[in-house]
Scaffold this motif. Structure first.
Motif, PDB file in Angstrom:
ATOM      1  N   GLU A 149      59.334  37.385  29.663  1.00 51.79           N
ATOM      2  CA  GLU A 149      57.919  36.998  29.750  1.00 51.79           C
ATOM      3  C   GLU A 149      57.544  36.041  28.623  1.00 51.79           C
ATOM      4  OE1 GLU A 149      55.721  40.611  29.745  1.00 51.79           O
ATOM      5  OE2 GLU A 149      56.281  41.170  31.797  1.00 51.79           O
ATOM      6  N   LYS A 150      58.050  36.322  27.416  1.00 54.37           N
ATOM      7  CA  LYS A 150      57.775  35.424  26.282  1.00 54.37           C
ATOM      8  C   LYS A 150      58.372  34.040  26.529  1.00 54.37           C
ATOM      9  CE  LYS A 150      57.473  38.889  22.584  1.00 54.37           C
ATOM     10  NZ  LYS A 150      58.072  39.372  21.316  1.00 54.37           N
ATOM     11  N   LEU A 151      59.610  34.015  27.028  1.00 58.24           N
ATOM     12  CA  LEU A 151      60.262  32.737  27.302  1.00 58.24           C
ATOM     13  C   LEU A 151      59.521  31.970  28.399  1.00 58.24           C
ATOM     14  CD1 LEU A 151      63.988  33.891  27.152  1.00 58.24           C
ATOM     15  CD2 LEU A 151      62.815  32.427  25.501  1.00 58.24           C
ATOM     16  N   SER A 152      59.039  32.695  29.379  1.00 57.65           N
ATOM     17  CA  SER A 152      58.286  32.060  30.461  1.00 57.65           C
ATOM     18  C   SER A 152      57.012  31.394  29.939  1.00 57.65           C
ATOM     19  CB  SER A 152      57.938  33.098  31.534  1.00 57.65           C
ATOM     20  OG  SER A 152      57.199  32.520  32.581  1.00 57.65           O
ATOM     21  N   SER A 153      56.436  31.980  28.895  1.00 56.50           N
ATOM     22  CA  SER A 153      55.193  31.435  28.329  1.00 56.50           C
ATOM     23  C   SER A 153      55.383  30.056  27.712  1.00 56.50           C
ATOM     24  CB  SER A 153      54.619  32.395  27.284  1.00 56.50           C
ATOM     25  OG  SER A 153      55.414  32.392  26.102  1.00 56.50           O
ATOM     26  N   ILE A 154      56.633  29.698  27.391  1.00 58.75           N
ATOM     27  CA  ILE A 154      56.903  28.353  26.857  1.00 58.75           C
ATOM     28  C   ILE A 154      57.732  27.534  27.850  1.00 58.75           C
ATOM     29  CG2 ILE A 154      56.671  29.025  24.438  1.00 58.75           C
ATOM     30  CD1 ILE A 154      59.735  29.044  24.220  1.00 58.75           C
ATOM     31  N   GLY A 155      57.677  27.936  29.127  1.00 62.12           N
ATOM     32  CA  GLY A 155      58.286  27.141  30.192  1.00 62.12           C
ATOM     33  C   GLY A 155      59.753  27.355  30.432  1.00 62.12           C
ATOM     34  N   ILE A 156      60.331  28.408  29.834  1.00 61.70           N
ATOM     35  CA  ILE A 156      61.760  28.678  30.028  1.00 61.70           C
ATOM     36  C   ILE A 156      61.915  29.682  31.170  1.00 61.70           C
ATOM     37  CG2 ILE A 156      63.847  29.639  28.992  1.00 61.70           C
ATOM     38  CD1 ILE A 156      62.868  28.606  26.292  1.00 61.70           C
ATOM     39  N   LYS A 157      62.345  29.179  32.310  1.00 59.14           N
ATOM     40  CA  LYS A 157      62.452  30.007  33.521  1.00 59.14           C
ATOM     41  C   LYS A 157      63.896  30.342  33.878  1.00 59.14           C
ATOM     42  CE  LYS A 157      57.971  29.342  34.426  1.00 59.14           C
ATOM     43  NZ  LYS A 157      56.951  30.415  34.393  1.00 59.14           N
ATOM     44  N   THR A 158      64.807  29.418  33.588  1.00 56.73           N
ATOM     45  CA  THR A 158      66.211  29.600  33.957  1.00 56.73           C
ATOM     46  C   THR A 158      67.089  29.604  32.708  1.00 56.73           C
ATOM     47  OG1 THR A 158      66.681  27.231  34.145  1.00 56.73           O
ATOM     48  CG2 THR A 158      65.792  28.347  36.106  1.00 56.73           C
ATOM     49  N   ILE A 159      68.342  30.001  32.905  1.00 56.09           N
ATOM     50  CA  ILE A 159      69.288  29.964  31.786  1.00 56.09           C
ATOM     51  C   ILE A 159      69.520  28.517  31.347  1.00 56.09           C
ATOM     52  CG2 ILE A 159      71.643  30.546  31.041  1.00 56.09           C
ATOM     53  CD1 ILE A 159      71.552  32.944  32.900  1.00 56.09           C
TER      54      ILE A 159
END
Length: 411
Positions: free
Chosen positions: A195-205
């Motif tokens: 969820e934290k990574l998604s907040s900065i646009g990181i969706k995939t590996i």
């Protein structure tokens, strides 16, 4: 990755539906049937610990409430966990792995890493195929195996084909195999981190592998840098057979038969949990520097709280006192479903340096004559001749002692 790392051949051996598979091996009548191993089978809060692939095909999943699983699969066979049986099967499994190499690192009851770099002749699949066949033929237990140049990629590979899969994952295959996956599918990333990574646009590996390191460290600290390295296939960790001796916490938790606000019941549960933690600490001859509790309410909201101790302790009364104090301070008087007590920041007793303060000095001074005598005896006859209040370990017992999440080999 340097050349020495790229030449390594690491296996991750992951047993398939381990508890359920052990039950099927023990009772052949359970084979090819929807089977689940669940805690608190008689209670309404029973939870699925693991299940067979036949049950999974009906929608049954790990951590699913038992009532929901039975609704999805009315013919579901439910067994109580038999941890003695599982520990014996685990020991037999690791014994087979160690016949191939001494470089075997158990990481839980049903999975471990192997470094077979020095024993491969030409075909990197020869040993994994043999291991998988032996576990199935001799123990009737299926497994999946990942083959890779490092531990992270081996772990990811073993998850790619279940049951009974063998998957090779090379660094040059990351672009096609690993990078398209959602970042939540990556080993080492939980729901909250995703969820934290998604907040900065990181969706995939792929996104993680190509992310800005400054932004990543600002979000996740040093772990952010480590995760980016993993996403790029970099992992220099060695397979360490001795890692099972390293542990930093011992804990226990229990789901209450019914949600309750009864303080007497709650305190009794905390006392039993504290006793369980104390017994395991005593057996491992360690002291705790921090006490940690978890409280889960009827609505499944969970809180965790901890307290750093002035002096490391192995006292059952002190563990309970600190757990109770944490509970009294942070309980919001809502009905409770689950309680947990954990001793953290563990140190070996013989290496623990007690920091005397004004409150403990008087008690310590009273024990000074006895401690002086013990020190003299140890000096003359050795450290193991006497340990105050601790049952000595047998010299011949070389079986590995393990941590809170690795105590499957001895209980």
């Amino acid at each position: 990755m340097d050349k020495s790392q790229s030449r390594r051949i690491i296996l991750h051996v992951d047993m398939n539906s381990f508890y359920a598979s052990v039950e099927m091996a023990f009772d052949p009548n359970l084979r090819n049937k929807p089977l689940a191993v669940a805690g608190n089978v008689e209670e309404r809060k029973g939870i699925i610990i693991t299940c067979s692939y036949e049950a999974r095909a009906k929608g049954v999943k790990t951590t699913m409430p038992l009532w929901q699983a039975k609704k999805l699969c009315p013919d579901l066979i439910v067994k109580k966990p038999n941890f003695d049986r599982y520990r014996k099967a685990s020991t037999a499994m690791f014994d087979i792995l160690r016949e191939f190499t001494d470089l075997v690192e158990p990481v839980s009851i049903d999975e471990g890493y192997m470094d077979i770099t020095g024993i491969i002749n030409h075909n990197p699949l020869e040993i994994p195929i043999t291991i998988q066949k032996r576990l199935l033929d001799e123990l009737l237990l299926p497994c999946s195996i990942g083959v890779a140049p490092n531990k992270f990629l081996a772990k990811m590979a073993s998850n790619m084909k279940k049951p009974l899969g063998i998957t090779i994952l090379r660094k040059r295959e990351l672009q096609d195999t690993l990078w398209p996956l959602p970042v939540a599918n990556m080993h080492g990333i939980g729901e909250k981190t995703a969820e934290k990574l998604s907040s900065i646009g990181i969706k995939t590996i792929y996104d993680l592998a190509h992310s800005d390191i400054v932004q990543l460290k600002g979000l996740l600290g040093i772990n952010g840098e480590r995760l980016k390295q993993r996403a790029n296939g970099i992992d220099n960790r060695e397979v360490n057979p001795d890692s099972i001796y390293d542990f930093k916490s011992i804990g226990n938790s229990t789901t209450l038969p019914k949600d309750t606000t009864n303080q007497l019941v709650i305190y009794e549960v905390l006392k039993k949990l504290s006793h369980s933690v104390f017994v395991r600490m005593k057996r491992k001859d360690v002291l705790a520097s921090k006490i940690f509790i978890s409280i889960r309410y009827g609505n499944l909201k969970t809180i965790t709280r901890s307290k750093k101790l002035a002096n490391p302790t192995q006292s059952e009364d002190e563990i309970y006192r600190q757990a109770k104090q944490l509970f009294d301070t942070h309980w919001d008087e809502e009905p409770i479903r689950l309680l947990g007590v954990t001793a953290q920041d563990l140190v070996e007793k013989k290496e623990a340096m007690k920091q005397l303060d004004i409150f403990s000095y008087e008690d310590d001074a009273k024990q000074e004559p006895l401690l002086s005598v013990i020190d003299k005896i140890k000096h003359k006859y050795g450290d193991k001749v006497i340990q105050k209040g601790i049952k000595g370990k047998l010299e011949g017992d070389q079986s590995p002692g393990t941590s809170f999440n690795k105590d499957f080999l001895r209980e």
